[in-house]
Write a protein that holds these residues in place. Structure first.
Motif, PDB file in Angstrom:
ATOM      1  N   HIS A 142      57.777   5.633  38.435  1.00 40.76           N
ATOM      2  CA  HIS A 142      58.860   6.352  37.745  1.00 40.76           C
ATOM      3  C   HIS A 142      60.104   6.407  38.624  1.00 40.76           C
ATOM      4  N   LEU A 143      59.921   6.766  39.899  1.00 42.19           N
ATOM      5  CA  LEU A 143      61.063   6.865  40.808  1.00 42.19           C
ATOM      6  C   LEU A 143      61.760   5.512  40.954  1.00 42.19           C
ATOM      7  N   VAL A 144      60.992   4.490  41.225  1.00 48.11           N
ATOM      8  CA  VAL A 144      61.560   3.153  41.416  1.00 48.11           C
ATOM      9  C   VAL A 144      62.273   2.681  40.152  1.00 48.11           C
ATOM     10  N   ASP A 145      61.660   2.917  38.991  1.00 43.07           N
ATOM     11  CA  ASP A 145      62.276   2.516  37.717  1.00 43.07           C
ATOM     12  C   ASP A 145      63.602   3.219  37.469  1.00 43.07           C
ATOM     13  N   HIS A 146      63.790   4.387  38.101  1.00 46.01           N
ATOM     14  CA  HIS A 146      65.021   5.157  37.914  1.00 46.01           C
ATOM     15  C   HIS A 146      65.956   5.080  39.124  1.00 46.01           C
ATOM     16  N   GLY A 147      65.737   4.079  39.966  1.00 45.25           N
ATOM     17  CA  GLY A 147      66.660   3.823  41.066  1.00 45.25           C
ATOM     18  C   GLY A 147      66.503   4.683  42.291  1.00 45.25           C
ATOM     19  N   VAL A 148      65.362   5.346  42.438  1.00 42.99           N
ATOM     20  CA  VAL A 148      65.129   6.188  43.614  1.00 42.99           C
ATOM     21  C   VAL A 148      64.358   5.372  44.644  1.00 42.99           C
ATOM     22  N   ALA A 149      64.831   5.352  45.873  1.00 51.82           N
ATOM     23  CA  ALA A 149      64.121   4.671  46.955  1.00 51.82           C
ATOM     24  C   ALA A 149      62.890   5.497  47.314  1.00 51.82           C
ATOM     25  N   ALA A 150      61.726   4.943  47.037  1.00 54.80           N
ATOM     26  CA  ALA A 150      60.469   5.635  47.312  1.00 54.80           C
ATOM     27  C   ALA A 150      59.635   4.800  48.274  1.00 54.80           C
ATOM     28  N   SER A 151      58.855   5.481  49.067  1.00 52.85           N
ATOM     29  CA  SER A 151      57.987   4.785  50.016  1.00 52.85           C
ATOM     30  C   SER A 151      56.892   4.026  49.281  1.00 52.85           C
ATOM     31  N   ILE A 200      52.895   3.479  48.672  1.00 51.81           N
ATOM     32  CA  ILE A 200      51.816   4.460  48.514  1.00 51.81           C
ATOM     33  C   ILE A 200      51.028   4.526  49.814  1.00 51.81           C
ATOM     34  N   THR A 201      50.783   5.755  50.281  1.00 53.77           N
ATOM     35  CA  THR A 201      50.061   5.978  51.529  1.00 53.77           C
ATOM     36  C   THR A 201      48.758   6.725  51.252  1.00 53.77           C
ATOM     37  N   PRO A 202      47.607   6.029  51.311  1.00 50.03           N
ATOM     38  CA  PRO A 202      46.330   6.722  51.115  1.00 50.03           C
ATOM     39  C   PRO A 202      45.879   7.397  52.417  1.00 50.03           C
ATOM     40  N   LEU A 203      45.516   8.656  52.309  1.00 53.93           N
ATOM     41  CA  LEU A 203      44.980   9.421  53.435  1.00 53.93           C
ATOM     42  C   LEU A 203      43.716  10.130  52.955  1.00 53.93           C
ATOM     43  N   ASP A 204      42.929  10.660  53.861  1.00 49.48           N
ATOM     44  CA  ASP A 204      41.691  11.340  53.472  1.00 49.48           C
ATOM     45  C   ASP A 204      41.949  12.537  52.563  1.00 49.48           C
ATOM     46  N   TRP A 205      43.088  13.187  52.706  1.00 48.62           N
ATOM     47  CA  TRP A 205      43.379  14.413  51.962  1.00 48.62           C
ATOM     48  C   TRP A 205      44.295  14.171  50.766  1.00 48.62           C
ATOM     49  N   GLY A 206      44.476  12.909  50.403  1.00 45.27           N
ATOM     50  CA  GLY A 206      45.260  12.585  49.223  1.00 45.27           C
ATOM     51  C   GLY A 206      46.025  11.291  49.388  1.00 45.27           C
ATOM     52  N   THR A 207      46.630  10.874  48.298  1.00 46.05           N
ATOM     53  CA  THR A 207      47.451   9.676  48.282  1.00 46.05           C
ATOM     54  C   THR A 207      48.897  10.132  48.137  1.00 46.05           C
ATOM     55  N   PHE A 208      49.771   9.604  48.980  1.00 42.68           N
ATOM     56  CA  PHE A 208      51.135  10.127  49.073  1.00 42.68           C
ATOM     57  C   PHE A 208      52.203   9.080  48.763  1.00 42.68           C
ATOM     58  N   VAL A 209      53.307   9.569  48.241  1.00 46.80           N
ATOM     59  CA  VAL A 209      54.549   8.813  48.075  1.00 46.80           C
ATOM     60  C   VAL A 209      55.659   9.733  48.563  1.00 46.80           C
ATOM     61  N   TYR A 210      56.640   9.170  49.256  1.00 42.31           N
ATOM     62  CA  TYR A 210      57.719   9.965  49.831  1.00 42.31           C
ATOM     63  C   TYR A 210      59.072   9.458  49.331  1.00 42.31           C
ATOM     64  N   PHE A 211      59.990  10.388  49.146  1.00 41.30           N
ATOM     65  CA  PHE A 211      61.371  10.020  48.856  1.00 41.30           C
ATOM     66  C   PHE A 211      62.281  11.123  49.362  1.00 41.30           C
ATOM     67  N   SER A 212      63.553  10.811  49.468  1.00 38.13           N
ATOM     68  CA  SER A 212      64.562  11.787  49.892  1.00 38.13           C
ATOM     69  C   SER A 212      65.651  11.850  48.839  1.00 38.13           C
ATOM     70  N   ASP A 213      66.308  13.017  48.764  1.00 35.25           N
ATOM     71  CA  ASP A 213      67.434  13.139  47.837  1.00 35.25           C
ATOM     72  C   ASP A 213      68.705  12.603  48.502  1.00 35.25           C
ATOM     73  N   LEU A 214      69.836  12.812  47.877  1.00 44.91           N
ATOM     74  CA  LEU A 214      71.109  12.274  48.357  1.00 44.91           C
ATOM     75  C   LEU A 214      71.504  12.806  49.732  1.00 44.91           C
ATOM     76  N   ASP A 215      71.022  14.008  50.095  1.00 50.41           N
ATOM     77  CA  ASP A 215      71.356  14.613  51.385  1.00 50.41           C
ATOM     78  C   ASP A 215      70.290  14.392  52.440  1.00 50.41           C
ATOM     79  N   GLY A 216      69.145  13.841  52.047  1.00 47.58           N
ATOM     80  CA  GLY A 216      68.054  13.643  52.999  1.00 47.58           C
ATOM     81  C   GLY A 216      66.977  14.702  52.944  1.00 47.58           C
ATOM     82  N   ASN A 217      67.043  15.636  51.979  1.00 47.29           N
ATOM     83  CA  ASN A 217      65.920  16.560  51.789  1.00 47.29           C
ATOM     84  C   ASN A 217      64.709  15.713  51.438  1.00 47.29           C
TER      85      ASN A 217
END
Length: 129
Positions: free
Chosen positions: A83-92, A94-111
């Motif tokens: 969804h993020l990529v389809d809407h032009g958001v730079a997303a990491s 997919i990162t699988p870890l023992d406690w879940g699968t993660f995706v990361y992104f930042s907003d325009l300010d870096g939050n």
């Protein structure tokens, strides 16, 4: 007694651009946008399906733009990333870890946002001895 987190401030430098980013690209709902007075503009945005919203706007936080970190649980990290990529958001990737699968992104300010798909079976924690 329930204790519910319902509103988290996100410090941004450009309220209109950030509102557009969160609504048009990330997919949040714009619940409220009101200039209360000259020093306070209250823009409340809610992630799909969430009971907790974020607030952006001057006068809503003393935090520096780009310093907030928020983690959100999603049903599917892969679908959220797509969804993020389809809407032009730079997303990491997919990162699988023992406690879940993660995706990361930042907003325009870096939050920074972490999207976590919980594991099917929670990991066993070591018992305290």
């Amino acid at each position: 007694m329930d204790w519910r987190i319902e509103l988290v401030p996100v410090p941004v430098s450009d309220v209109d651009a950030s509102k557009n980013f969160y609504v048009d690209q990330v997919g949040f709902t714009a619940d409220f946008d009101e200039r209360v007075d000259e020093s306070l503009r209250f823009v409340q945005l809610t992630p799909p399906g969430s009971a907790c919203s974020v607030v952006i706007g001057p006068g809503t936080t003393d935090m520096v733009p780009g310093t907030q970190r928020i983690q959100v649980v999603v049903p599917s990290a892969a679908e959220a990333r797509q969804h993020l990529v389809d809407h032009g958001v730079a997303a990491s990737e997919i990162t699988p870890l023992d406690w879940g699968t993660f995706v990361y992104f930042s907003d325009l300010d870096g939050n920074q946002w972490s999207l976590q798909e919980l594991p099917a079976i929670p990991p066993t924690l070591p018992s305290e001895s």
